[in-house]
Write an enzyme that holds these catalytic residues in place. Sequence first.
Site, PDB file in Angstrom:
ATOM      1  N   TYR A   1       2.393  -2.084   0.640  1.00  0.00           N
ATOM      2  CA  TYR A   1       1.011  -1.855   0.192  1.00  0.00           C
ATOM      3  C   TYR A   1       0.494  -3.048  -0.628  1.00  0.00           C
ATOM      4  CZ  TYR A   1      -2.857   0.866  -1.907  1.00  0.00           C
ATOM      5  OH  TYR A   1      -4.082   1.322  -2.313  1.00  0.00           O
TER       6      TYR A   1
ATOM      7  N   LYS B   1      -2.741  -5.504  -0.015  1.00  0.00           N
ATOM      8  CA  LYS B   1      -3.874  -5.542  -0.947  1.00  0.00           C
ATOM      9  C   LYS B   1      -4.067  -6.946  -1.528  1.00  0.00           C
ATOM     10  CE  LYS B   1      -5.149  -1.327  -0.249  1.00  0.00           C
ATOM     11  NZ  LYS B   1      -6.395  -1.052   0.488  1.00  0.00           N
TER      12      LYS B   1
HETATM   13  P1  NAI Z   1      -7.655   8.714   1.254  1.00  0.00           P
HETATM   14  O1  NAI Z   1      -6.273   8.866   1.795  1.00  0.00           O
HETATM   15  O2  NAI Z   1      -8.268   9.835   0.490  1.00  0.00           O
HETATM   16  O3  NAI Z   1      -8.653   8.305   2.436  1.00  0.00           O
HETATM   17  C1  NAI Z   1      -8.339   7.287   3.352  1.00  0.00           C
HETATM   18  C2  NAI Z   1      -9.094   7.510   4.642  1.00  0.00           C
HETATM   19  O4  NAI Z   1      -8.703   6.483   5.581  1.00  0.00           O
HETATM   20  C3  NAI Z   1      -8.768   8.863   5.303  1.00  0.00           C
HETATM   21  O5  NAI Z   1      -9.965   9.527   5.669  1.00  0.00           O
HETATM   22  C4  NAI Z   1      -7.952   8.474   6.524  1.00  0.00           C
HETATM   23  O6  NAI Z   1      -8.082   9.377   7.615  1.00  0.00           O
HETATM   24  C5  NAI Z   1      -8.526   7.089   6.848  1.00  0.00           C
HETATM   25  N1  NAI Z   1      -7.617   6.300   7.691  1.00  0.00           N
HETATM   26  C6  NAI Z   1      -6.285   6.139   7.537  1.00  0.00           C
HETATM   27  N2  NAI Z   1      -5.788   5.404   8.548  1.00  0.00           N
HETATM   28  C7  NAI Z   1      -6.833   5.078   9.353  1.00  0.00           C
HETATM   29  C8  NAI Z   1      -6.952   4.344  10.558  1.00  0.00           C
HETATM   30  N3  NAI Z   1      -5.893   3.775  11.170  1.00  0.00           N
HETATM   31  N4  NAI Z   1      -8.180   4.203  11.126  1.00  0.00           N
HETATM   32  C9  NAI Z   1      -9.260   4.771  10.535  1.00  0.00           C
HETATM   33  N5  NAI Z   1      -9.204   5.487   9.398  1.00  0.00           N
HETATM   34  C10 NAI Z   1      -7.999   5.644   8.815  1.00  0.00           C
HETATM   35  O7  NAI Z   1      -7.603   7.357   0.392  1.00  0.00           O
HETATM   36  P2  NAI Z   1      -8.510   6.888  -0.838  1.00  0.00           P
HETATM   37  O8  NAI Z   1      -7.761   7.177  -2.072  1.00  0.00           O
HETATM   38  O9  NAI Z   1      -9.880   7.389  -0.678  1.00  0.00           O
HETATM   39  O10 NAI Z   1      -8.464   5.291  -0.641  1.00  0.00           O
HETATM   40  C11 NAI Z   1      -9.508   4.537  -0.059  1.00  0.00           C
HETATM   41  C12 NAI Z   1      -9.174   3.050  -0.203  1.00  0.00           C
HETATM   42  O11 NAI Z   1      -9.055   2.711  -1.581  1.00  0.00           O
HETATM   43  C13 NAI Z   1      -7.833   2.668   0.444  1.00  0.00           C
HETATM   44  O12 NAI Z   1      -7.941   1.407   1.053  1.00  0.00           O
HETATM   45  C14 NAI Z   1      -6.897   2.611  -0.735  1.00  0.00           C
HETATM   46  O13 NAI Z   1      -5.802   1.760  -0.479  1.00  0.00           O
HETATM   47  C15 NAI Z   1      -7.814   2.074  -1.821  1.00  0.00           C
HETATM   48  N6  NAI Z   1      -7.339   2.384  -3.162  1.00  0.00           N
HETATM   49  C16 NAI Z   1      -7.177   3.681  -3.581  1.00  0.00           C
HETATM   50  C17 NAI Z   1      -6.700   3.937  -4.851  1.00  0.00           C
HETATM   51  C18 NAI Z   1      -6.507   5.315  -5.354  1.00  0.00           C
HETATM   52  O14 NAI Z   1      -6.009   5.434  -6.487  1.00  0.00           O
HETATM   53  N7  NAI Z   1      -6.874   6.354  -4.646  1.00  0.00           N
HETATM   54  C19 NAI Z   1      -6.342   2.836  -5.759  1.00  0.00           C
HETATM   55  C20 NAI Z   1      -6.572   1.527  -5.234  1.00  0.00           C
HETATM   56  C21 NAI Z   1      -7.050   1.334  -3.974  1.00  0.00           C
END
Ligand code: NAI
Length: 244
Positions: free
Chosen positions: A152, A156
């Site tokens: 990861y 990032k």
């Molecule tokens: P989440 O797991 O709630 O949502 C991620 C979404 O991406 C889901 O709807 C999933 O179906 C979709 N997804 C996954 N693989 C996919 C693919 N191959 N093609 C299309 N869609 C796909 O995650 P969250 O927490 O909302 O994270 C959003 C972004 O923010 C991510 O890039 C994550 O790495 C980043 N992030 C999140 C943090 C956190 O604390 N939640 C912290 C730092 C970064």
Amino acid sequence: MERLKDKVAVITGGANGIGKATAQKFIAEGAQVAIWDIVKEKGEQTAQELGNNTKFYQVDTTSFEQVEKAAQQTHQDYGKIDILINNAGITQDATLSKMTIEQWQKVLDVNLNGVFYCTKAISPFMVEQGYGRIVNASSVVGIYGNFGQTNYVATKAGVIGMTKTWAKELGRKGITVNAIAPGFIATEMVKSIPEKVINMLEGKTPLGRLGEPEEIANAYAFLASEEASFISGATLSVDGAVTI
Ligand code: NAI
């Protein structure tokens, strides 16, 4: 205030978590939103819930073929694409000694290849119209590293590198490219972390809590708006000061 009035935005991973909150925020700011996500049922449900000409496209962003098709279709449906939020991302954590090649590859596929594919497919439309806003999801761990997250963290950190490269390549075409580095945000991704660790993270955060998806959505909206017109190549930390 409608800071994104009449703009068309593609939000990857828009069915859940931060992506869904971002779609909501963008609609409130006057944008039309195309949600790209791999999960069909939740994606359709979110698009219906949000209304306002929000369309759902089932796309696996690790497939360039699917991404190219969705880019053509979205452009045809809305007539343009102004904003790309490269938000889809996953975790598959393990320490170096325990991480499998499959875990390494899968996270690279979604978090790095997916961002490259979406930008490669959508940026030509932005170049053609001489305008675009691209915002990529990095993370504080991409800057500082994190125990048990080799895959990861590599993605990032890679996103920050691609952001700076594209800011240089696309700037003359009227396109800004930025990244956000969220801290720990209360979504499904973080809910899988044991409660003990969450309490520790909250304790380490000067603001004393996890962030909310809406607080990341606000940062995406700012960087996608005219207010950020001279910001490009930047990585904005939105982390409650956990990293200082
Ligand atoms: P989440 O797991 O709630 O949502 C991620 C979404 O991406 C889901 O709807 C999933 O179906 C979709 N997804 C996954 N693989 C996919 C693919 N191959 N093609 C299309 N869609 C796909 O995650 P969250 O927490 O909302 O994270 C959003 C972004 O923010 C991510 O890039 C994550 O790495 C980043 N992030 C999140 C943090 C956190 O604390 N939640 C912290 C730092 C970064």
